[in-house]
Structures are given as C-alpha cells and as structure tokens.
Design an enzyme around this catalytic site. Sequence first.
Site, PDB file in Angstrom:
ATOM      1  NE  ARG A  80     -49.984 -13.358  20.190  1.00 11.02           N
ATOM      2  CZ  ARG A  80     -48.077 -12.254  19.474  1.00 11.02           C
ATOM      3  NH1 ARG A  80     -47.485 -13.779  19.369  1.00 11.02           N
ATOM      4  NH2 ARG A  80     -48.172 -11.417  19.379  1.00 11.02           N
TER       5      ARG A  80
ATOM      6  CG  ASP B 273     -50.656 -20.504  21.342  1.00 11.19           C
ATOM      7  OD1 ASP B 273     -49.631 -19.369  21.587  1.00 11.19           O
ATOM      8  OD2 ASP B 273     -49.814 -20.595  21.995  1.00 11.19           O
TER       9      ASP B 273
ATOM     10  NE  ARG C 113     -50.306 -26.155  23.361  1.00 14.93           N
ATOM     11  CZ  ARG C 113     -49.700 -25.550  21.566  1.00 14.93           C
ATOM     12  NH1 ARG C 113     -50.324 -24.984  21.509  1.00 14.93           N
ATOM     13  NH2 ARG C 113     -49.562 -26.947  21.277  1.00 14.93           N
TER      14      ARG C 113
END
Length: 253
Positions: free
Chosen positions: A50, A52, A197
């Site tokens: 997944r 973002d 991140r």
Amino acid sequence: MSRFFITLAYNGKDYVGWQIQPNGESVQEVVQNALSIILRGEIVLVGAGRTDAGVHARKMIAHFDWNGIAFDPNDLVFKLNGFLPRDIAVYAIREVDARAHARFSASSRTYKYFITLRKDPFLFDLKYRIFYTPDIEKMNCCAQILKEYTDFTSFSKLHTDVKTNFCNITDAYWERVGEYDLVFTITADRFLRNMVRAIVGTLLEVGRGRLDENDFRRIIEAKDRRSAGTSAPGYGLYLHDIVYPEWVFQIGD
C-alpha cells in the site's frame, strides 16, 4: 482459474494511494476498472503493498485471477496502456503459480527517496527540496543502525491494523547523485505504513546535526512514533523494486 502478475508504474501525485479508499481516486481502482472493461469480466486486483497518497511507484506488482476466454498478455498490456491515463503505465502481465500472492509471496521490497538541494521548476513534485546541505556520512552511520533492529514502531503510523511492527531491513544507505541530489535506498522484507518517510525525516535531523547515533538508537528503542522526526513528504518517495522467489514463476511444476 489462472493467476496473473501485472507489473506497472505510476506517478502518485493525483491519487490517494494504491489502495481503494472512499475519499478519492486510487491507482488500484483505475487499473482494476480498466482490466474489467477490457476483459469484460469483474477483476479484483491485489497489490504487493500500500503506497500512501502522493507516493510513486517505478515497479508495483499486483495479481488477479481469470477463468474467462484466454488472452494474449502482450496484447492486453498494449490495450491497457491505450486505455489508462498517462500517469499509469503497464509493463508486463505474466501467468504465475496459482499459489503466488503479490503481497505475501514477496521476499523483499526496495524504496528510494529523492532529495534535491536545487530549485527545479520541472521536478518540484517528484523530489523533496531541502534548503541546507546535510551531513551524508552521519546519516549513513545511522542508516546502518537500522539493520540492527527489527521493531520499528517508532517509524510506524499510529492506529494501523497490522499485527506486528517487526521488519527485517537488509540494506539502507544514502548516496549523492550529481551535484545537487541525494537518494536514500532501503530494502526490507516488509514495510509499515509511513515507515520510510518517517525514517527519512529522522535521518535528515541527523544530517542537520540535531541528532546523533545515540539519539537515533534511543528513538528506535522508544517504540513511540512521537519520539521520531517529522515524516518527509510523500512525493519524494518511490517504490523501486519487488523481488519474488523463483517458484512464483514456475507454472505447472
């Protein structure tokens, strides 16, 4: 019923991420709809992970099952690329072992994060511009520390539905590319939501001299997202590669 892997890339700027969500258009939704229209049957795509909102992929893998009329994979790739928007590209479709799973069968994933020190009117939404020159040697020292740990709760988005925050990081390093750019590469068996991140944002604090190696260890060992740095923006992050064991591609063995 045959299972196929589809290899694709996308610019995530205008999407809420890979996974279908109620608050906007996702890459999964767009590709899934295109496949369903072209094959004239309901297709459900399952992605390798997944990404973002705003995050890009140079290589995403997804699988789908098909028991309808046989198709030529190369022809389907051609039709999909004519149907899909310009920010999504399909590179290959390949039949795989029926047990293969795009997410659970992957042995490793690699992400890259791109940073630039120079204002660029053409790439401003593809690289994260910073206004200082970080100490890349200090950042690399701390990047190596990541391989000593497995619990990355401090770099995980809060209140997710994952059962464990354990990951095995096998590679993590910064490198200079040309005069103005820096690239962070990280490889692991799995990643948590927002993990890369958050790691990048914390390592940049190291590069600015605000954290040292002891601070970095304390952040990891705290197992608390509030102890780590601010997450770097999504638009500098790219899913770069996904690796699978050989059995996945051995049909009929």
